[in-house]
Write a protein that holds these residues in place. Structure first.
Motif, PDB file in Angstrom:
ATOM      1  N   TYR A  86       0.897  -1.228   0.024  1.00  0.00           N
ATOM      2  CA  TYR A  86       0.037  -0.087   0.053  1.00  0.00           C
ATOM      3  C   TYR A  86       0.860   1.247   0.092  1.00  0.00           C
ATOM      4  O   TYR A  86       0.682   2.334  -0.641  1.00  0.00           O
ATOM      5  N   ARG A  87       1.785   1.274   0.757  1.00  0.00           N
ATOM      6  CA  ARG A  87       2.775   2.445   0.736  1.00  0.00           C
ATOM      7  C   ARG A  87       3.323   2.741  -0.583  1.00  0.00           C
ATOM      8  O   ARG A  87       3.659   3.711  -0.916  1.00  0.00           O
ATOM      9  N   SER A  88       3.448   1.471  -1.532  1.00  0.00           N
ATOM     10  CA  SER A  88       4.121   1.713  -2.893  1.00  0.00           C
ATOM     11  C   SER A  88       3.151   1.834  -3.981  1.00  0.00           C
ATOM     12  O   SER A  88       3.578   1.761  -5.128  1.00  0.00           O
ATOM     13  N   GLY A  89       1.888   2.050  -3.628  1.00  0.00           N
ATOM     14  CA  GLY A  89       0.749   2.142  -4.239  1.00  0.00           C
ATOM     15  C   GLY A  89       0.238   0.811  -5.214  1.00  0.00           C
ATOM     16  O   GLY A  89      -0.294   0.664  -6.375  1.00  0.00           O
ATOM     17  N   ILE A  90       0.388  -0.082  -4.497  1.00  0.00           N
ATOM     18  CA  ILE A  90       0.159  -1.356  -5.131  1.00  0.00           C
ATOM     19  C   ILE A  90      -0.987  -2.268  -4.061  1.00  0.00           C
ATOM     20  O   ILE A  90      -0.952  -2.011  -2.928  1.00  0.00           O
ATOM     21  N   PHE A  91      -1.655  -3.151  -4.595  1.00  0.00           N
ATOM     22  CA  PHE A  91      -2.807  -3.860  -3.885  1.00  0.00           C
ATOM     23  C   PHE A  91      -2.846  -5.132  -4.379  1.00  0.00           C
ATOM     24  O   PHE A  91      -2.437  -5.284  -5.566  1.00  0.00           O
ATOM     25  N   PRO A  92      -3.238  -6.239  -3.831  1.00  0.00           N
ATOM     26  CA  PRO A  92      -3.691  -7.536  -3.939  1.00  0.00           C
ATOM     27  C   PRO A  92      -4.764  -7.637  -4.665  1.00  0.00           C
ATOM     28  O   PRO A  92      -5.770  -6.998  -4.106  1.00  0.00           O
ATOM     29  N   TRP A  93      -5.012  -8.488  -5.529  1.00  0.00           N
ATOM     30  CA  TRP A  93      -6.384  -8.907  -6.123  1.00  0.00           C
ATOM     31  C   TRP A  93      -6.725 -10.039  -6.279  1.00  0.00           C
ATOM     32  O   TRP A  93      -8.020 -10.596  -6.020  1.00  0.00           O
ATOM     33  N   THR A  94      -5.921 -11.245  -6.235  1.00  0.00           N
ATOM     34  CA  THR A  94      -6.161 -12.696  -6.262  1.00  0.00           C
ATOM     35  C   THR A  94      -5.312 -13.314  -5.050  1.00  0.00           C
ATOM     36  O   THR A  94      -3.989 -12.868  -4.898  1.00  0.00           O
ATOM     37  N   ALA A  95      -5.726 -14.734  -4.769  1.00  0.00           N
ATOM     38  CA  ALA A  95      -4.970 -15.220  -3.845  1.00  0.00           C
ATOM     39  C   ALA A  95      -4.348 -16.427  -4.367  1.00  0.00           C
ATOM     40  O   ALA A  95      -3.389 -16.856  -3.862  1.00  0.00           O
TER      41      ALA A  95
END
Length: 214
Positions: free
Chosen positions: A35-44
């Motif tokens: 999140y600090r890097s502007g990234i988020f997870p979407w699948t597992a």
């Protein structure tokens, strides 16, 4: 492909769809770094990490409240709380919906974001009617940055009220960036916009540098 090292590639190198990396884990340090890097997870399965361009946000001073929604807000149809039922809000967001296939909120997401919540990094806002949870929203807070992950409603307008109440909460605490990742019909109705990824990164850097505000 990520390994066990706590790192991400430069999100500016994401592909055209916004995919940054595959692999890694849902540990608290990795999620916070994402999140600090502007990234988020979407699948597992597999774990995928994203940074789309453009990026969707709510401008905290430009939420659009329609006349009908303003009437609902004035009538106090819902009682709202913060962090009273985090797990239940996630469960509500994972419920089947018309027109949607399998939810992306898998057991891995529940485990990872519950750990974030237990350590004070993830939060929920709940909408109640009596003792019934009828809507809510959850996400991740770092400094003056909030990343909205998902919202749900079981009663008409409950999710919209949740967004409006969350925006009020964030404004009162001097948050500066409310990330919603990508626009949906509901977030667009509420005034969600998109901005270039580079602008998002600049605003993100300033927001996460603020003291913890939530």
């Amino acid at each position: 492909m990520l390994d066990q090292r706590l790192r991400f590639p430069d999100p500016r190198r994401a592909n055209a769809e916004g995919l940054v990396a595959i692999g890694g884990d849902f540990s608290v340090p990795r999620l916070l770094l994402a999140y600090r890097s502007g990234i988020f997870p979407w699948t597992a399965d597999p774990i995928t990490w994203w940074s789309p361009d453009p990026r969707a946000i709510f401008e905290l001073d430009r939420i659009h409240v329609s006349q009908s929604l303003a009437k609902v807000l004035r009538q106090d149809r819902f009682q709202t709380t913060i962090d009273r039922a985090f797990r239940q809000v996630m469960e509500g967001c994972a419920e089947p919906r018309p027109g949607r296939g399998q939810t992306w909120i898998t057991p891995e997401f529940f485990e990872g974001y519950t750990r974030l919540h237990e350590q004070g990094h993830a939060h929920s806002l709940e909408c109640w009617q009596g003792e019934q949870l009828v809507g809510g929203i959850y996400g991740v807070a770092i400094g003056g940055f909030f990343a909205g992950e998902s919202m749900f409603h079981r009663v008409s307008n409950a999710s919209k009220v949740a967004v409006c109440q969350l925006v009020e909460h964030l404004r009162e605490r001097s948050f500066t960036l409310f990330d919603i990742q990508m626009l949906t019909p509901i977030t667009k109705q509420l005034g969600g916009i998109t901005i270039p990824r580079e602008e998002y990164f600049r605003r993100l850097a300033r927001a996460v540098a603020q003291p913890s505000l939530f």
